[in-house]
Design a protein around this motif. Structure first.
Motif, PDB file in Angstrom:
ATOM      1  N   GLU A   1      11.018  -0.399  -6.932  1.00  0.00           N
ATOM      2  CA  GLU A   1       9.703   0.166  -6.796  1.00  0.00           C
ATOM      3  C   GLU A   1       8.910  -0.185  -5.535  1.00  0.00           C
ATOM      4  O   GLU A   1       7.750   0.625  -5.352  1.00  0.00           O
ATOM      5  CB  GLU A   1       9.128  -0.992  -7.808  1.00  0.00           C
ATOM      6  CG  GLU A   1       9.748  -0.506  -9.587  1.00  0.00           C
ATOM      7  CD  GLU A   1       9.504  -1.689 -10.307  1.00  0.00           C
ATOM      8  OE1 GLU A   1       9.007  -2.809 -10.056  1.00  0.00           O
ATOM      9  OE2 GLU A   1       9.704  -1.399 -11.654  1.00  0.00           O
ATOM     10  N   ASP A   2       9.057  -1.145  -4.720  1.00  0.00           N
ATOM     11  CA  ASP A   2       8.376  -1.440  -3.679  1.00  0.00           C
ATOM     12  C   ASP A   2       8.670  -0.208  -2.664  1.00  0.00           C
ATOM     13  O   ASP A   2       7.770   0.171  -1.837  1.00  0.00           O
ATOM     14  CB  ASP A   2       8.784  -2.706  -3.047  1.00  0.00           C
ATOM     15  CG  ASP A   2       8.377  -4.087  -3.641  1.00  0.00           C
ATOM     16  OD1 ASP A   2       7.287  -3.812  -4.525  1.00  0.00           O
ATOM     17  OD2 ASP A   2       9.046  -5.116  -3.306  1.00  0.00           O
ATOM     18  N   LEU A   3      10.121   0.128  -2.486  1.00  0.00           N
ATOM     19  CA  LEU A   3      10.495   1.269  -1.646  1.00  0.00           C
ATOM     20  C   LEU A   3       9.492   2.280  -1.994  1.00  0.00           C
ATOM     21  O   LEU A   3       8.985   3.250  -1.064  1.00  0.00           O
ATOM     22  CB  LEU A   3      11.765   1.404  -1.824  1.00  0.00           C
ATOM     23  CG  LEU A   3      12.034   2.845  -0.699  1.00  0.00           C
ATOM     24  CD1 LEU A   3      11.939   2.474   0.835  1.00  0.00           C
ATOM     25  CD2 LEU A   3      13.727   2.819  -1.060  1.00  0.00           C
ATOM     26  N   ALA A   4       9.596   2.919  -3.255  1.00  0.00           N
ATOM     27  CA  ALA A   4       8.839   4.010  -3.915  1.00  0.00           C
ATOM     28  C   ALA A   4       7.302   3.796  -3.501  1.00  0.00           C
ATOM     29  O   ALA A   4       6.580   4.931  -3.025  1.00  0.00           O
ATOM     30  CB  ALA A   4       9.003   4.143  -5.300  1.00  0.00           C
ATOM     31  N   ARG A   5       6.655   2.607  -3.526  1.00  0.00           N
ATOM     32  CA  ARG A   5       5.309   2.427  -3.394  1.00  0.00           C
ATOM     33  C   ARG A   5       4.890   2.884  -2.177  1.00  0.00           C
ATOM     34  O   ARG A   5       3.942   3.405  -1.554  1.00  0.00           O
ATOM     35  CB  ARG A   5       4.858   1.107  -4.089  1.00  0.00           C
ATOM     36  CG  ARG A   5       3.387   0.978  -3.819  1.00  0.00           C
ATOM     37  CD  ARG A   5       2.979  -0.342  -4.731  1.00  0.00           C
ATOM     38  NE  ARG A   5       3.791  -1.582  -4.805  1.00  0.00           N
ATOM     39  CZ  ARG A   5       4.489  -1.784  -5.764  1.00  0.00           C
ATOM     40  NH1 ARG A   5       4.686  -0.980  -6.714  1.00  0.00           N
ATOM     41  NH2 ARG A   5       5.508  -2.811  -5.876  1.00  0.00           N
TER      42      ARG A   5
ATOM     43  N   TRP B   1      11.506   1.394   8.000  1.00  0.00           N
ATOM     44  CA  TRP B   1      12.710   2.040   7.681  1.00  0.00           C
ATOM     45  C   TRP B   1      12.596   3.289   7.054  1.00  0.00           C
ATOM     46  O   TRP B   1      13.434   4.361   7.519  1.00  0.00           O
ATOM     47  CB  TRP B   1      13.598   1.117   6.778  1.00  0.00           C
ATOM     48  CG  TRP B   1      14.656   1.354   6.185  1.00  0.00           C
ATOM     49  CD1 TRP B   1      15.782   1.973   7.087  1.00  0.00           C
ATOM     50  CD2 TRP B   1      15.335   1.675   4.940  1.00  0.00           C
ATOM     51  NE1 TRP B   1      17.035   2.349   6.548  1.00  0.00           N
ATOM     52  CE2 TRP B   1      16.653   2.330   5.025  1.00  0.00           C
ATOM     53  CE3 TRP B   1      14.819   1.588   3.651  1.00  0.00           C
ATOM     54  CZ2 TRP B   1      17.330   2.540   4.000  1.00  0.00           C
ATOM     55  CZ3 TRP B   1      15.563   2.070   2.595  1.00  0.00           C
ATOM     56  CH2 TRP B   1      16.990   2.229   2.798  1.00  0.00           C
ATOM     57  N   VAL B   2      11.601   3.730   6.462  1.00  0.00           N
ATOM     58  CA  VAL B   2      11.333   4.952   5.993  1.00  0.00           C
ATOM     59  C   VAL B   2      10.729   6.033   6.877  1.00  0.00           C
ATOM     60  O   VAL B   2      10.911   7.327   6.572  1.00  0.00           O
ATOM     61  CB  VAL B   2      10.461   4.857   4.539  1.00  0.00           C
ATOM     62  CG1 VAL B   2      11.190   4.082   3.630  1.00  0.00           C
ATOM     63  CG2 VAL B   2       8.979   4.477   4.810  1.00  0.00           C
ATOM     64  N   LYS B   3      10.497   5.537   7.828  1.00  0.00           N
ATOM     65  CA  LYS B   3       9.790   6.503   8.895  1.00  0.00           C
ATOM     66  C   LYS B   3      10.868   7.414   9.695  1.00  0.00           C
ATOM     67  O   LYS B   3      11.927   7.186  10.159  1.00  0.00           O
ATOM     68  CB  LYS B   3       9.275   5.745   9.985  1.00  0.00           C
ATOM     69  CG  LYS B   3       7.798   5.285   9.742  1.00  0.00           C
ATOM     70  CD  LYS B   3       7.217   4.415  10.919  1.00  0.00           C
ATOM     71  CE  LYS B   3       5.739   3.910  10.533  1.00  0.00           C
ATOM     72  NZ  LYS B   3       5.184   3.424  11.405  1.00  0.00           N
TER      73      LYS B   3
ATOM     74  N   ALA C   1       0.956  -1.085  -0.198  1.00  0.00           N
ATOM     75  CA  ALA C   1       0.240   0.032   0.146  1.00  0.00           C
ATOM     76  C   ALA C   1       1.026   1.241   0.125  1.00  0.00           C
ATOM     77  O   ALA C   1       1.919   1.197   0.485  1.00  0.00           O
ATOM     78  CB  ALA C   1      -0.793   0.027   1.245  1.00  0.00           C
ATOM     79  N   THR C   2       0.584   2.230  -0.640  1.00  0.00           N
ATOM     80  CA  THR C   2       1.259   3.547  -0.578  1.00  0.00           C
ATOM     81  C   THR C   2       0.660   4.327   0.597  1.00  0.00           C
ATOM     82  O   THR C   2      -0.379   4.528   0.895  1.00  0.00           O
ATOM     83  CB  THR C   2       0.861   4.229  -2.025  1.00  0.00           C
ATOM     84  OG1 THR C   2       1.371   3.615  -2.873  1.00  0.00           O
ATOM     85  CG2 THR C   2       1.755   5.734  -1.955  1.00  0.00           C
TER      86      THR C   2
ATOM     87  N   TYR D   1      13.002  -8.273   2.665  1.00  0.00           N
ATOM     88  CA  TYR D   1      11.981  -7.277   3.556  1.00  0.00           C
ATOM     89  C   TYR D   1      10.829  -7.645   3.602  1.00  0.00           C
ATOM     90  O   TYR D   1      10.140  -8.617   2.737  1.00  0.00           O
ATOM     91  CB  TYR D   1      12.663  -5.850   3.026  1.00  0.00           C
ATOM     92  CG  TYR D   1      12.140  -5.877   1.414  1.00  0.00           C
ATOM     93  CD1 TYR D   1      10.867  -5.372   0.964  1.00  0.00           C
ATOM     94  CD2 TYR D   1      13.093  -6.318   0.433  1.00  0.00           C
ATOM     95  CE1 TYR D   1      10.571  -5.511  -0.421  1.00  0.00           C
ATOM     96  CE2 TYR D   1      12.813  -6.035  -0.756  1.00  0.00           C
ATOM     97  CZ  TYR D   1      11.589  -5.800  -1.253  1.00  0.00           C
ATOM     98  OH  TYR D   1      11.283  -5.575  -2.599  1.00  0.00           O
ATOM     99  N   THR D   2      10.030  -7.039   4.287  1.00  0.00           N
ATOM    100  CA  THR D   2       8.309  -7.111   4.168  1.00  0.00           C
ATOM    101  C   THR D   2       7.917  -5.666   4.180  1.00  0.00           C
ATOM    102  O   THR D   2       8.638  -4.625   4.246  1.00  0.00           O
ATOM    103  CB  THR D   2       7.960  -7.505   5.494  1.00  0.00           C
ATOM    104  OG1 THR D   2       8.517  -6.680   6.581  1.00  0.00           O
ATOM    105  CG2 THR D   2       8.679  -9.150   5.839  1.00  0.00           C
ATOM    106  N   GLU D   3       6.554  -5.673   3.703  1.00  0.00           N
ATOM    107  CA  GLU D   3       6.188  -4.329   3.663  1.00  0.00           C
ATOM    108  C   GLU D   3       6.406  -3.608   5.086  1.00  0.00           C
ATOM    109  O   GLU D   3       6.610  -2.396   5.057  1.00  0.00           O
ATOM    110  CB  GLU D   3       4.603  -4.575   3.521  1.00  0.00           C
ATOM    111  CG  GLU D   3       3.797  -3.164   3.562  1.00  0.00           C
ATOM    112  CD  GLU D   3       2.441  -3.318   3.281  1.00  0.00           C
ATOM    113  OE1 GLU D   3       1.594  -2.278   3.038  1.00  0.00           O
ATOM    114  OE2 GLU D   3       1.863  -4.531   3.064  1.00  0.00           O
ATOM    115  N   GLU D   4       6.196  -4.244   6.212  1.00  0.00           N
ATOM    116  CA  GLU D   4       6.370  -3.494   7.628  1.00  0.00           C
ATOM    117  C   GLU D   4       7.735  -3.150   7.632  1.00  0.00           C
ATOM    118  O   GLU D   4       7.961  -2.013   8.251  1.00  0.00           O
ATOM    119  CB  GLU D   4       5.854  -4.370   8.618  1.00  0.00           C
ATOM    120  CG  GLU D   4       4.512  -4.956   8.812  1.00  0.00           C
ATOM    121  CD  GLU D   4       4.060  -5.952   7.479  1.00  0.00           C
ATOM    122  OE1 GLU D   4       4.815  -6.781   7.107  1.00  0.00           O
ATOM    123  OE2 GLU D   4       2.871  -5.974   7.395  1.00  0.00           O
TER     124      GLU D   4
END
Length: 164
Positions: free
Chosen positions: A31-35, A162-164, A5-6, A154-157
């Motif tokens: 692509e996953d990181l950007a999304r 990480w990006v927080k 999810a974005t 990695y997982t979505e979580e």
């Protein structure tokens, strides 16, 4: 492929995910990181795409071997995106010979990165990202390189955390 999810985590900052991927592995991560982050995405691409023969690290005459053996080598890249509006740039690449591929240096050399937060991420079959981060910091000490992360598993979580 993992579907994410974005989520807009950096509402007040413009963030870019710029990546180089010779085989598609780093591209999928980018692509996953950007999304997940709701970030813009940009491919750092060579003018002359890499072939399987170019990537044969066992052949010391292959294109990748010759590039990595020459610290002055800078592969020609396609036109860069305008990075002026971005405050933070995730820079993705595979690990080659313990560091980033020379094409990442081509990208850095072709952009003005003063005042940007640069966060490396990498994929690798056997190496960590620490050598690449050390190399980038030593080669480009004028820029704000963060520690970065190896993103083989990695997982979505974990990406969201990480990006927080």
């Amino acid at each position: 492929m993992i579907i994410f999810a974005t989520i807009a985590l950096h509402a007040n900052a413009q963030t870019l995910v710029a990546y180089f991927s010779a085989t598609g592995t780093t591209k999928a991560v980018a692509e996953d990181l950007a999304r997940v982050g709701g970030f813009e995405l940009w491919e750092i691409a060579a003018n002359e795409p890499y072939t399987d023969a170019d990537l044969d690290w066992r052949n010391d005459k292959s294109r990748s071997s010759l590039e990595m053996a020459d610290p002055q080598e800078r592969p020609t890249i396609r036109e860069c995106t305008n990075i002026v509006p971005y405050d933070t740039i995730y820079v993705g690449f595979p690990i080659w010979w313990g560091i980033c591929p020379r094409i990442i240096q081509s990208w850095v050399d072709n952009n003005v990165l003063d005042g940007k937060v640069l966060i490396p991420f990498a994929t690798s079959g056997s190496s960590g990202i620490e050598g690449a981060v050390k190399f980038l910091r030593e080669t480009y000490p004028q820029y704000n390189w963060q520690d970065g992360k190896l993103l083989n598993d990695y997982t979505e979580e974990s990406l969201m955390e990480w990006v927080k």
